[in-house]
Write an enzyme that holds these catalytic residues in place. Structure first.
Site, PDB file in Angstrom:
ATOM      1  N   HIS A 293      -5.321  -7.540   2.073  1.00 48.85           N
ATOM      2  CA  HIS A 293      -6.225  -8.202   1.123  1.00 48.85           C
ATOM      3  C   HIS A 293      -7.216  -7.124   0.686  1.00 48.85           C
ATOM      4  CE1 HIS A 293      -5.254 -11.519   3.973  1.00 48.85           C
ATOM      5  NE2 HIS A 293      -5.305 -12.310   2.928  1.00 48.85           N
TER       6      HIS A 293
ATOM      7  N   ASP B 115      -9.951  -6.387   3.114  1.00 55.62           N
ATOM      8  CA  ASP B 115      -9.567  -5.851   4.431  1.00 55.62           C
ATOM      9  C   ASP B 115      -9.773  -4.341   4.400  1.00 55.62           C
ATOM     10  OD1 ASP B 115      -8.468  -8.367   4.945  1.00 55.62           O
ATOM     11  OD2 ASP B 115      -6.413  -7.717   4.519  1.00 55.62           O
TER      12      ASP B 115
ATOM     13  N   GLU C 226       2.542 -18.197  -1.417  1.00 54.02           N
ATOM     14  CA  GLU C 226       2.742 -18.443   0.016  1.00 54.02           C
ATOM     15  C   GLU C 226       2.345 -19.873   0.346  1.00 54.02           C
ATOM     16  OE1 GLU C 226       1.167 -15.386   2.628  1.00 54.02           O
ATOM     17  OE2 GLU C 226       0.798 -16.887   4.175  1.00 54.02           O
TER      18      GLU C 226
ATOM     19  N   ASP D 273       2.365 -11.326  10.010  1.00 51.80           N
ATOM     20  CA  ASP D 273       1.096 -12.019   9.794  1.00 51.80           C
ATOM     21  C   ASP D 273       0.761 -12.740  11.102  1.00 51.80           C
ATOM     22  OD1 ASP D 273      -1.109 -13.212   8.807  1.00 51.80           O
ATOM     23  OD2 ASP D 273      -0.138 -14.229   7.125  1.00 51.80           O
TER      24      ASP D 273
END
Ligand code: XLS
Ligand code: NI
Ligand code: NI
Length: 441
Positions: free
Chosen positions: A106, A109, A237, A344
């Site tokens: 992201h 991040d 997603e 993830d």
């Protein structure tokens, strides 16, 4: 091994290698053998493992009952650029030691978001330049980028579905910058996870307007990226809930319908996550079958939930049966369209040794590699495929085939029903199918 940065963060741990299932070295792969051929491709090509920046380099283990238990050295820098560069050094050291080819991020991040939008933009430029060099030196690639449009308080009522246009516009600005970063880093795909695109209460929500806004927002982002030359795939997603009570991207079937309704079906595919599937009361295999049936099996976020509770625990994959079933669908669909397998997943709050994050990724990679090997054997040497095909054999010739081709009307079905009279029962043989899976495991 040669280090890219000048400081070693994961001291005492070298490159992780394949040693085979007889190895008792906890820091070695037992099944993931990157160059081994399975069904015509190497494991590396099939699986395209990626490390998730947010969990592995940002997640300190905080939960609603207490702060983090990890003290990352890169977080100790007070200057945000120093911290971001140190984090990138650690990230590339880790990914390289794992022998993986990809990472995912992201926007924030990579570097802490600033007080002002323009300062955030300039921070992103700086860290993207730094990452470019790291990627060149290491050959690590970007599987996908995304924008975090759910953590900041401004997004508490959603981003693209926020009832306040100015918040939507702010999200648009943020997505533009995240797309720019993804394109600059040769990202192969771009993800939209609708973190807060949904509602907490229907009493204050206009679903129709919010969905229209989301459809328009995604089309706008697509048009921008295509104009800038982005050739990759966009992924949605799905997740049914958490943080919202209800999220619009509920599950694969819902998202496929949404993409078709808003004319997004040619540019968007699905990024499916195991724990999101189970939160929606589906299996991962179900979600993958739905996506594959619609030509939209794009990418995988690998993790697992906990059978005894109902939230997104994001544990590392270790369930062989669950992953084997998913890999049967994976192979039958001809693999993923553009995506890869992104971990993830996060280590538990009480996993505080330096090696724990290595054990976690090794276990996850071995679970998928093993699932792939088993699924390949099931498809090539067991009666599984022929048994499944046999169930539909009555549609392969004669009247069944004519029906599939649209040549029969309801009167034709009536005539056949009348001639046939009562029909012998055909067993579904579920237990036999289950035994085949177990036998090959
Ligand atoms: C959260 C999601 C998130 C996405 C990227 O549940 O899985 O991590 O993958 O925004
Ligand atoms: Ni995810
Ligand atoms: Ni998730």
């Amino acid at each position: 091994m040669a280090l890219i940065g000048n400081r070693e963060y994961y001291k005492g741990i070298g490159e992780i290698r394949y040693e085979g299932k007889e190895s008792d070295n906890p820091l070695a792969f037992k099944y993931y053998n990157p160059d081994q051929l399975v069904a015509g491709k190497t494991m590396r090509e099939h699986l395209k493992f990626a490390v998730a920046y947010w969990h592995t380099f940002c997640g300190v283990g905080a939960d609603p009952f207490g702060p983090g238990t990890q003290d990352f050295p890169w977080d100790r820098h007070s200057d945000p650029i120093d911290a971001a560069k140190a984090k990138a050094d650690a990230a590339f050291e880790f990914i390289t030691k794992m022998g993986f080819d990809y990472y995912c991020f992201h926007d924030y991040d990579l570097v802490r978001e600033a007080e002002s939008f323009s300062e955030s933009e300039s921070r992103l430029h700086t860290i993207v330049d730094y990452l470019k060099d790291k990627m060149k030196a290491s050959k690590v690639k970007l599987l996908w980028g995304t924008a975090n449009c759910f953590s900041n308080a401004r997004y508490m009522n959603g981003a693209a579905t926020n009832p306040d246009f100015n918040v939507l516009a702010r999200a648009g600005g943020q997505v533009k910058l995240a797309l720019d970063a993804t394109i600059a880093l040769n990202g192969e795909n771009y993800v939209f996870w609708g973190g807060r695109e949904g509602y907490m209460s229907l009493l204050n929500t206009n679903i129709k307007r919010e969905l229209d806004h989301m459809g328009r927002f995604l089309a706008t982002a697509r048009d921008y990226a295509r104009k800038k030359g982005f050739k990759g795939t966009f992924f949605i997603e799905p997740k049914p809930m958490e943080p919202m009570k209800h999220q619009y991207d509920f599950d694969a079937a819902t998202v496929v319908g949404f993409l078709n309704q808003y004319g997004l079906q040619d540019d968007f595919k699905l990024n499916l996550e195991v724990n999101h599937a189970t939160l929606a009361n589906h299996t991962m295999q179900h979600e993958m079958e739905v996506a594959a049936a619609n030509g939209m099996l794009g990418s995988i976020d690998a993790n697992r939930g906990d059978y005894q509770n109902g939230w997104d625990t994001d544990q590392f994959p270790n369930n062989i049966t669950e992953v084997t079933e998913a890999m049967i669908t994976f192979l039958q669909a001809g693999g993923l369209q553009g995506g890869g397998i992104n971990f993830d997943a996060k280590i538990r709050r009480n996993s505080t040794d330096l090696a724990d994050v290595f054990y976690a990724h090794i276990g996850g990679a071995d679970t998928f590699a093993r699932g792939l090997l088993i699924a390949d054997k099931i498809l090539t040497s067991s009666p599984y495929t022929s048994l499944r095909e046999k169930r539909y054999a009555s549609f392969d010739t004669g009247k069944g085939l004519e029906f599939e081709e649209g040549k029969l009307d309801l009167n034709d079905l009536y005539d056949i029903a009348k001639i046939n009279g009562e029909i012998p029962l055909q067993s579904g043989k579920q237990e036999l199918f289950e035994n085949i899976i177990n036998q090959y495991i």
